[in-house]
Enzyme design. Structure first.
Site, PDB file in Angstrom:
ATOM      1  N   CYS A  21       0.986  -1.469  -0.124  1.00 52.89           N
ATOM      2  CA  CYS A  21      -0.319  -0.442   0.353  1.00 52.89           C
ATOM      3  C   CYS A  21       0.901   1.357  -0.044  1.00 52.89           C
ATOM      4  CB  CYS A  21      -1.016   0.248   1.532  1.00 52.89           C
ATOM      5  SG  CYS A  21      -2.625   1.213   0.767  1.00 52.89           S
ATOM      6  N   HIS A  31      -3.975  -5.892   1.034  1.00 51.35           N
ATOM      7  CA  HIS A  31      -3.025  -5.561   2.034  1.00 51.35           C
ATOM      8  C   HIS A  31      -2.740  -7.654   2.564  1.00 51.35           C
ATOM      9  CE1 HIS A  31      -2.642  -1.502   3.440  1.00 51.35           C
ATOM     10  NE2 HIS A  31      -3.221  -1.544   3.404  1.00 51.35           N
ATOM     11  N   GLU A  84      -1.317  -8.292   4.835  1.00 51.65           N
ATOM     12  CA  GLU A  84      -0.978  -8.948   6.456  1.00 51.65           C
ATOM     13  C   GLU A  84      -2.394  -8.221   7.435  1.00 51.65           C
ATOM     14  OE1 GLU A  84      -0.673  -5.977   4.444  1.00 51.65           O
ATOM     15  OE2 GLU A  84      -1.144  -4.427   5.515  1.00 51.65           O
TER      16      GLU A  84
END
Lengths: 80, 229
Positions: B86, B194, B196
């Site tokens: 990002c 994302h 994560e």
């Protein structure tokens, strides 16, 4: 000396913000708007009177930080 | 294997990145402040999402001059694994470590929802645990994720298999539906989604987990080979 820097999106690159604002102007009755592009206007005060040097330094500022030359163009004027 | 998670003023996915490494891999991981001038202890550097320096001027434009970025460039040169997510992706493009740039989303809206990604290249240190063409669910959360590069750069990205992930349904206007790319050497990857935030089914998806396991596997393969030699 003062530098006025204009950073604009390259003609070949779509400016979604410009397109949206153009649409908004049309919807409030400004049909004459044929195209609209949004850019940035930057004022810089420089502590130099050396025009040639200022020109070189401001160009370097644009290349290094103020514009992303992948999608943006810049031009500037020196005053004073 | 040691991981670094960079922290800039305005980073807000640093804790997620740290936890993803800790929980999915259990490998050592440190937060590294943007003023750090030595990354030599780390094998993988994660550049997290957020709004570093308030996105002032352009996303990532100011962060790229943080002292730590010179070290990131050095690590990239040394072939270490670097993943920008990002805002991290935006910083890596501004730093010139990845080609192209991220423009304002076509809709001008901040988009925050799950996205279906297609794994275009699974022969990278970041994606080897996926199948080529596999579709995975990973959330996006960005206002400027609209990937752009000139035609010449795009031709190179294609020829060199540098397009890593594409969107199944293009949310932001990215050229060729690009969601993530790598550098020419393949050790630096940037992506808007994302992974994560997708490491546990409780979070809605665990499809991001294999990015982390892939990196560890790549490092182990290289490290063990070096030991044998």
């Amino acid at each position: 000396m003062k530098a006025i820097v204009y950073v604009t999106i390259k003609q070949s690159v779509l400016d979604p913000q410009g397109v949206a604002v153009q649409g908004a102007l049309h919807s409030v009755g400004f049909q004459e708007v044929e195209s609209l592009r949004i850019g940035k206007y930057i004022e810089i005060e420089l502590n130099t009177d050396d025009r040639a040097e200022a020109e070189k330094r401001v160009a370097a500022m644009c290349e290094k930080l103020l514009a992303n030359t992948v999608v943006e163009e810049y031009r500037f004027e020196l005053e004073g | 294997m040691r991981f670094a998670v960079l922290v800039f003023p305005g980073s807000n996915c640093d804790i997620d990145c740290y936890k993803a490494v800790e929980d999915t891999l259990g490998e050592p991981v440190d937060y590294v402040w943007h003023t750090a001038t030595d990354l030599s202890a780390y094998d993988c550097i994660l550049v997290p999402g957020g709004f570093s320096y308030g996105d002032y001027l352009r996303c990532g434009a100011i962060s790229r001059f943080a002292p730590v970025m010179a070290e990131v460039a050095k690590a990239a040169e040394q072939g270490k694994y670097i993943l920008g997510i990002c805002n991290g992706f935006q910083i890596l493009t501004e730093a010139g470590l990845l080609p192209g740039t991220l423009r304002r989303n076509m809709s001008l809206k901040f988009l925050c929802h799950d996205a279906v990604l297609r794994v275009e290249n699974n022969e990278t240190p970041f994606t080897s645990d996926y199948a080529k063409g596999e579709e995975i669910v990973v959330p996006i959360a960005h206002g400027e994720g609209n990937y752009y590069c000139d035609e010449e750069t795009m031709a190179k990205l294609k020829a060199n298999n540098q397009i890593i992930f594409t969107y199944a349904s293009n949310p932001n206007g990215s050229l060729n539906d690009i969601a993530g790319i790598s550098n020419e050497q393949g050790n630096v990857v940037g992506m808007m989604p994302h992974p994560e935030r997708a490491v546990d089914s409780l979070l809605g998806s665990e499809d991001g987990k294999r990015m982390f396991t892939s990196i560890l596997k790549a490092w182990r393969d290289r490290h063990d080979a070096a030991v044998v030699r």
